[in-house]
Design a protein around this motif. Structure first.
Motif, PDB file in Angstrom:
ATOM      1  N   ILE A   1      49.005  44.454  34.021  1.00 11.27           N
ATOM      2  CA  ILE A   1      49.359  44.535  35.442  1.00 11.27           C
ATOM      3  C   ILE A   1      48.685  43.428  36.235  1.00 11.27           C
ATOM      4  O   ILE A   1      49.310  42.820  37.113  1.00 11.27           O
ATOM      5  CB  ILE A   1      49.027  45.934  35.996  1.00 11.27           C
ATOM      6  CG1 ILE A   1      49.985  46.960  35.386  1.00 11.27           C
ATOM      7  CG2 ILE A   1      49.103  45.953  37.516  1.00 11.27           C
ATOM      8  CD1 ILE A   1      49.586  48.406  35.624  1.00 11.27           C
ATOM      9  N   ASP A   2      47.421  43.124  35.935  1.00 15.56           N
ATOM     10  CA  ASP A   2      46.729  42.017  36.612  1.00 15.56           C
ATOM     11  C   ASP A   2      47.490  40.710  36.432  1.00 15.56           C
ATOM     12  O   ASP A   2      47.660  39.938  37.381  1.00 15.56           O
ATOM     13  CB  ASP A   2      45.307  41.842  36.077  1.00 15.56           C
ATOM     14  CG  ASP A   2      44.337  42.894  36.566  1.00 15.56           C
ATOM     15  OD1 ASP A   2      44.665  43.620  37.524  1.00 15.56           O
ATOM     16  OD2 ASP A   2      43.239  42.987  35.979  1.00 15.56           O
ATOM     17  N   GLU A   3      47.938  40.446  35.216  1.00 16.13           N
ATOM     18  CA  GLU A   3      48.677  39.204  34.955  1.00 16.13           C
ATOM     19  C   GLU A   3      50.037  39.216  35.646  1.00 16.13           C
ATOM     20  O   GLU A   3      50.481  38.191  36.161  1.00 16.13           O
ATOM     21  CB  GLU A   3      48.830  38.965  33.450  1.00 16.13           C
ATOM     22  CG  GLU A   3      47.541  38.557  32.779  1.00 16.13           C
ATOM     23  CD  GLU A   3      46.916  37.302  33.374  1.00 16.13           C
ATOM     24  OE1 GLU A   3      47.655  36.329  33.695  1.00 16.13           O
ATOM     25  OE2 GLU A   3      45.690  37.277  33.537  1.00 16.13           O
ATOM     26  N   SER A   4      50.684  40.355  35.696  1.00 18.56           N
ATOM     27  CA  SER A   4      51.963  40.468  36.405  1.00 18.56           C
ATOM     28  C   SER A   4      51.767  40.214  37.896  1.00 18.56           C
ATOM     29  O   SER A   4      52.559  39.498  38.525  1.00 18.56           O
ATOM     30  CB  SER A   4      52.573  41.860  36.202  1.00 18.56           C
ATOM     31  OG  SER A   4      52.896  42.059  34.848  1.00 18.56           O
ATOM     32  N   ARG A   5      50.724  40.790  38.454  1.00 21.61           N
ATOM     33  CA  ARG A   5      50.420  40.607  39.879  1.00 21.61           C
ATOM     34  C   ARG A   5      50.104  39.141  40.171  1.00 21.61           C
ATOM     35  O   ARG A   5      50.567  38.565  41.162  1.00 21.61           O
ATOM     36  CB  ARG A   5      49.244  41.503  40.273  1.00 21.61           C
ATOM     37  CG  ARG A   5      49.048  41.584  41.760  1.00 21.61           C
ATOM     38  CD  ARG A   5      47.860  42.440  42.181  1.00 21.61           C
ATOM     39  NE  ARG A   5      47.679  43.643  41.415  1.00 21.61           N
ATOM     40  CZ  ARG A   5      46.583  43.928  40.710  1.00 21.61           C
ATOM     41  NH1 ARG A   5      45.571  43.085  40.634  1.00 21.61           N
ATOM     42  NH2 ARG A   5      46.491  45.061  40.065  1.00 21.61           N
ATOM     43  N   ARG A   6      49.325  38.497  39.290  1.00 16.99           N
ATOM     44  CA  ARG A   6      48.987  37.083  39.460  1.00 16.99           C
ATOM     45  C   ARG A   6      50.254  36.236  39.451  1.00 16.99           C
ATOM     46  O   ARG A   6      50.453  35.362  40.298  1.00 16.99           O
ATOM     47  CB  ARG A   6      48.030  36.630  38.351  1.00 16.99           C
ATOM     48  CG  ARG A   6      47.551  35.190  38.475  1.00 16.99           C
ATOM     49  CD  ARG A   6      46.738  34.771  37.258  1.00 16.99           C
ATOM     50  NE  ARG A   6      47.538  34.691  36.041  1.00 16.99           N
ATOM     51  CZ  ARG A   6      48.311  33.650  35.731  1.00 16.99           C
ATOM     52  NH1 ARG A   6      48.383  32.604  36.520  1.00 16.99           N
ATOM     53  NH2 ARG A   6      49.006  33.656  34.613  1.00 16.99           N
ATOM     54  N   LEU A   7      51.143  36.516  38.508  1.00 16.81           N
ATOM     55  CA  LEU A   7      52.398  35.792  38.403  1.00 16.81           C
ATOM     56  C   LEU A   7      53.252  35.999  39.654  1.00 16.81           C
ATOM     57  O   LEU A   7      53.821  35.044  40.189  1.00 16.81           O
ATOM     58  CB  LEU A   7      53.148  36.246  37.151  1.00 16.81           C
ATOM     59  CG  LEU A   7      54.431  35.518  36.814  1.00 16.81           C
ATOM     60  CD1 LEU A   7      54.162  34.036  36.549  1.00 16.81           C
ATOM     61  CD2 LEU A   7      55.087  36.164  35.595  1.00 16.81           C
TER      62      LEU A   7
END
Length: 90
Positions: free
Chosen positions: A76-82
């Motif tokens: 989720i952190d990586e999705s949010r960053r993207l």
């Protein structure tokens, strides 16, 4: 089954995870575009909590619930960053 056969199975699962991670990331981008149009924040703690609870409830093991939450936190952190990067200039 010998170690090489097990490693082949792991490699196949890794390939599938890669495909799924990228598919999930694309869907997160689609959501990011929708959120931007209506003025919603990228971060939605209520939604994330629901995801963690759902995944813990569906977890058959052997990973414990803490491990599942940590894995999904990272995804989720990586999705949010993207989402933030890709929707920034729109």
């Amino acid at each position: 089954m010998d170690i090489n056969e097990i490693r082949k199975q792991i490699d196949a699962l890794d390939d599938e995870l890669l495909r799924i991670f990228n598919q999930r990331a694309q869907l997160a981008l689609d959501i990011g575009h929708c959120k931007k149009k209506v003025g919603l924040a990228v971060y939605d703690p209520h939604r994330e909590k629901k995801i963690f609870e759902r995944m813990k409830g569906a977890n058959p093991g052997p990973l414990d619930d803490g491990a599942i939450v940590r894995l999904f936190e990272r995804v989720i952190d990586e999705s949010r960053r993207l989402e933030r990067i890709k929707t920034k200039g729109e």
